[in-house]
Design an enzyme around this catalytic site. Structure first.
Site, short mmCIF file in Angstrom:
data_model
loop_
_atom_site.label_atom_id
_atom_site.label_comp_id
_atom_site.label_asym_id
_atom_site.label_seq_id
_atom_site.Cartn_x
_atom_site.Cartn_y
_atom_site.Cartn_z
N GLU A 1 0.80 -1.23 0.00
CA GLU A 1 0.00 0.00 0.00
C GLU A 1 0.83 1.28 0.00
OE1 GLU A 1 -2.97 -0.09 3.09
OE2 GLU A 1 -3.99 -1.79 2.20
N GLU B 1 -5.46 -8.69 0.91
CA GLU B 1 -6.18 -8.34 2.14
C GLU B 1 -7.64 -8.06 1.81
OE1 GLU B 1 -4.65 -5.02 4.41
OE2 GLU B 1 -2.58 -5.70 4.18
C1 FCB Z 1 -4.58 -2.09 5.48
C2 FCB Z 1 -3.23 -2.47 6.03
C3 FCB Z 1 -3.26 -3.53 7.09
C4 FCB Z 1 -4.46 -3.38 8.02
C5 FCB Z 1 -5.73 -3.20 7.24
C6 FCB Z 1 -6.96 -3.06 8.08
O1 FCB Z 1 -4.54 -0.80 4.98
O2 FCB Z 1 -2.38 -2.90 4.99
O3 FCB Z 1 -2.04 -3.49 7.77
O4 FCB Z 1 -4.23 -2.39 8.93
O5 FCB Z 1 -5.63 -2.08 6.40
#
Ligand code: FCB
Length: 461
Positions: free
Chosen positions: A175, A359
């Site tokens: 990110e 994620e």
């Molecule tokens: C993302 C992050 C991760 C976590 C989630 C909820 O932005 O990569 O570390 O905090 O959000």
């Protein structure tokens, strides 16, 4: 609540037999042991120690104590039945002083971790940077300084040299939008700077460091797959008005195209270069070619969508809230179709070779019941509907190869401290006891059905 039989249930047939089911984590959020094993200070240690930065004065000093309890947690992963675990390496454990000497103890820790995962049948997906920059490098300018890219390259060489023979999947950066804007532009994350030019320089160097890492990994670990993880948001205009469509295009440029375009097309988007004008990054000859070095997969982190409208007063686009929608504990709208739309759009516009959802998940205010268990039907329903959306995207031709739930264990959620719980496993932070939630059982059964279903399909083929 969805009971698993309606339109939003994932179907077995939607996913190819070798689809990877996993869970994700990040070093600073789970490890603790910050003063152990020769680890140096990271920008998150410093940020947490600065009053007023993190809710409740929380820090990752202990977190889930994964540094000491990883064997137990790997046993939980085995019980869950995941194919893969996404972890990140803490750079300050490997090069505590930022440049120069490599800390053997730090490498030993990850070396053992990788072996333990492999022995448990869980494939490690390793992220090289999930925001814990060595503080000494921040003191010398941090990501806005071009030298940080060289320091990163040295660190990646050390890690790849040690783990490259066993790690099959590498993620260079996590990110870069968050690391640059929340860290350097808006001061919400470490190191807490608030300067637009710094944010844009940081973003450019994060992308450049990605290109360098791809080159290094290609030669050190030639058979592994290499990618980068972006936080991507599907953006929708709140109406059919032209002004709202323009607002959506702008937010898309800011969050998505600013990163996707250089990686897949070797250029920054014109409209955004114009918008940032004087504060734009200093791009040297060869930078964009390096950033565009071919990758094997794109990692996509996605939690929600952006619904925006134009500001009638001419300011930046405004977020729109839908009273009829469900929102998670992060106040993020639950909108599974967004994940489908996003994946199809990325396929159409950028054509990545493959995609992993690195994620996806949800925070809800979980509590332990009188019987000690944790019921989290909203999380289960969130996961079910989002996995179903991924399935529809796969059917539509998006090359998605795997899905990682954020996250295995409740953990240190950055500026929110321990307040926000995303885990499949509840962590009682005072005692560090782990209590698998109902969503853990649901995911375990879901994965197991995928396996047995596929085995039956194959047997009859
Ligand atoms: C993302 C992050 C991760 C976590 C989630 C909820 O932005 O990569 O570390 O905090 O959000």
């Amino acid at each position: 609540m969805n009971e698993g039989t309606d339109m939003s249930s994932p179907e077995l047939s939607q996913f190819p037999p070798d689809f990877v089911w996993g869970a994700a984590s990040a070093s600073y959020q789970v490890e603790g042991g910050v003063d152990e094993g020769g680890r140096g200070e990271s920008i998150w240690d410093r940020f947490c120690a600065t009053p007023g930065k993190v809710r409740n004065g929380d820090s990752g000093a202990i977190a889930c104590d994964f540094f000491h309890r990883h064997r137990d947690d790997i046993a939980l992963m085995k019980e869950l039945g995941i194919d893969a675990f996404r972890l990140s390496i803490a750079w300050p454990r490997i090069v505590p002083q930022g440049r120069g000497e490599v800390n053997r103890e730090g490498l030993d820790f990850y070396d053992r971790l990788v072996d333990e995962l492999l022995n448990a049948g869980v494939r490690p997906f390793v992220t090289l940077y999930h925001w814990d920059l060595p503080q000494v490098l921040e003191d010398r300018g941090g990501w806005p300084a071009r030298e940080t890219v060289d320091a990163f390259a040295e660190y990646v060489e050390a890690v790849a040299g040690r783990l490259g023979d066993r790690v099959g999947h590498w993620i260079t950066q996590n990110e870069p939008w968050v690391a640059s804007w929340l860290g350097y532009g808006w001061g919400k994350h470490a190191p807490g700077r608030t300067n637009e030019a710094d944010a844009l320089a940081a973003a450019h160097h994060l992308l450049l460091s990605h290109g360098r890492a791809v080159e290094i990994l290609r030669s050190a670990a030639p058979t592994s797959e290499i990618g980068i993880t972006l936080d991507l948001h599907p953006v929708y205009p709140a109406s059919e008005e032209n002004a709202d469509a323009a607002a959506a295009a702008h937010v898309d440029g800011f969050h998505n195209r600013w990163y996707l375009d250089p990686i897949f097309r070797g250029s920054y988007p014109e409209d955004m270069l114009e918008y940032f004008a004087a504060n734009g990054p200093r791009v040297l000859d060869g930078d964009l070619e390096l950033i565009q070095t071919p990758i094997d997969f794109l990692g996509v982190n996605n939690y929600s969508r952006r619904l925006v409208r134009a500001d009638p007063n001419g300011g930046d686009p405004m977020n729109v809230r839908k009273p009829e929608s469900q929102y998670t504990d992060m106040d993020w709208e639950v909108y599974p179709d967004g994940l489908h739309d996003l994946l199809v759009r990325v396929r159409d516009d950028y054509g990545p070779r493959s995609i992993y959802i690195t994620e996806n998940g949800a925070a809800f205010p979980d509590v332990r019941g009188h019987d000690g268990s944790v019921r989290d039907p909203e999380r289960r329903s969130y996961l079910e509907s989002h996995i179903a959306a991924v399935g529809r995207a796969v059917e539509a031709g998006a090359p998605v190869k795997g899905y990682f739930v954020w996250t295995l264990l409740d953990n240190f959620e950055w500026g929110w401290g321990y307040w926000k719980r995303f885990g499949l496993v509840y962590v009682d932070f005072p005692t560090l006891e782990r209590i698998p939630k109902e969503s853990f059982s649901w995911y375990r059964e879901f994965i197991s059905k995928q396996r047995t279903g596929k085995a039956t399909e194959l047997a009859h083929a």
